[in-house]
Design an enzyme around this catalytic site. Structure first.
Site, PDB file in Angstrom:
ATOM      1  N   GLY A  46       0.303   0.681  -0.177  1.00 27.72           N
ATOM      2  CA  GLY A  46      -0.965   0.764  -0.892  1.00 27.72           C
ATOM      3  C   GLY A  46      -2.036   0.044  -0.103  1.00 27.72           C
ATOM      4  N   GLN A  51      -9.798  -4.412   1.524  1.00 25.39           N
ATOM      5  CA  GLN A  51      -8.956  -4.701   2.677  1.00 25.39           C
ATOM      6  C   GLN A  51      -9.448  -4.028   3.952  1.00 25.39           C
ATOM      7  OE1 GLN A  51      -5.194  -3.750   0.310  1.00 25.39           O
ATOM      8  NE2 GLN A  51      -4.504  -5.349   1.729  1.00 25.39           N
ATOM      9  N   CYS A  93       1.631  -8.309   1.419  1.00 27.98           N
ATOM     10  CA  CYS A  93       0.277  -7.764   1.443  1.00 27.98           C
ATOM     11  C   CYS A  93      -0.166  -7.601   2.893  1.00 27.98           C
ATOM     12  CB  CYS A  93      -0.664  -8.706   0.691  1.00 27.98           C
ATOM     13  SG  CYS A  93      -2.374  -8.164   0.645  1.00 27.98           S
ATOM     14  N   LEU A  94      -0.780  -6.476   3.198  1.00 23.56           N
ATOM     15  CA  LEU A  94      -1.255  -6.235   4.558  1.00 23.56           C
ATOM     16  C   LEU A  94      -2.321  -7.247   4.970  1.00 23.56           C
ATOM     17  CD1 LEU A  94      -1.464  -2.333   4.478  1.00 23.56           C
ATOM     18  CD2 LEU A  94       0.333  -3.758   5.490  1.00 23.56           C
ATOM     19  N   HIS A 135      -0.995  -4.480  -8.028  1.00 24.97           N
ATOM     20  CA  HIS A 135      -1.338  -5.250  -6.822  1.00 24.97           C
ATOM     21  C   HIS A 135      -2.694  -4.793  -6.278  1.00 24.97           C
ATOM     22  CE1 HIS A 135      -0.122  -7.269  -2.918  1.00 24.97           C
ATOM     23  NE2 HIS A 135      -1.087  -6.461  -2.503  1.00 24.97           N
ATOM     24  N   GLU A 136      -2.878  -3.474  -6.166  1.00 19.18           N
ATOM     25  CA  GLU A 136      -4.125  -2.943  -5.592  1.00 19.18           C
ATOM     26  C   GLU A 136      -5.311  -3.155  -6.533  1.00 19.18           C
ATOM     27  OE1 GLU A 136      -3.953  -2.495  -2.551  1.00 19.18           O
ATOM     28  OE2 GLU A 136      -1.797  -2.200  -2.381  1.00 19.18           O
ATOM     29  N   HIS A 139      -6.655  -6.527  -6.177  1.00 22.69           N
ATOM     30  CA  HIS A 139      -7.568  -6.639  -5.030  1.00 22.69           C
ATOM     31  C   HIS A 139      -9.000  -6.283  -5.427  1.00 22.69           C
ATOM     32  CE1 HIS A 139      -5.399  -7.629  -1.376  1.00 22.69           C
ATOM     33  NE2 HIS A 139      -4.455  -6.750  -1.650  1.00 22.69           N
TER      34      HIS A 139
END
Length: 176
Positions: A46, A51, A93-94, A135-136, A139
């Site tokens: 995702g 991000q 997480c990226l 999670h997204e 963000h």
């Protein structure tokens, strides 16, 4: 379509609440395509617009990693309407590379969002899709998964987090 740089922990945009998307135009569609390319290049499941340095309410989820034959899906202005159950799983997480922690999340969620054609959907998600979406969506509200772990765990990660914020790799942070 292009692969964009992923914003790392410590950058202010990751802590900002995003603005809603009022018009779904070619720039939004282009951003979605760039985000998909970026997510694939980073082996992510995702990705949220902050991000890739865009403070708008947009995220994508690679449904194909969970359901064979499914394409990545864009969620515009997503909001969680209801939550049920609880499950604890490890997340990463990226934007926070090399850190993985167990996080409690709802097992099932009901989400309202718009698709790329502007059509509004209200849909239930469970298990892994529910976790990734939570999670997204976090963000989009300036919340990171490390905010959902215990203060003691966060304190233990402080040195690694500072290294990420300072732009040092995990290897470099172990030398200091």
């Amino acid at each position: 379509m292009a692969v964009r740089d992923i914003v790392k922990y410590g950058k202010p945009i990751l802590r900002m609440k995003t603005r809603r998307i009022e018009t779904i135009d070619d720039s939004v569609r282009e951003l979605v395509n760039d985000m998909i390319d970026t997510m694939f290049a980073a082996d992510g499941i995702g990705l949220a617009a902050p991000q890739v340095d865009e403070s708008i309410a947009l995220c994508i989820v690679n449904m194909g990693m969970m359901f064979e034959g499914e394409a990545p899906k864009a969620f515009i202005n997503p909001e969680i309407l209801a939550e049920d159950g609880s499950t604890i799983l490890e997340e990463g997480c990226l934007s926070i590379p090399d850190i993985r922690e167990e996080v409690a999340r709802a097992e099932t969620i009901k989400v309202r969002y718009r698709d790329l054609e502007g059509v509004e959907h209200v849909e239930d998600f469970n298990q892994m899709p529910a976790r990734v979406l939570q999670h997204e969506i976090d963000h989009l509200n300036g919340v990171l998964f490390i905010d959902r772990i215990s203060p003691i765990r966060r304190k233990l990660l402080a040195k690694k987090l500072k290294a990420i914020a300072d732009g040092k790799s995990d290897h470099e942070s172990k030398k200091s």
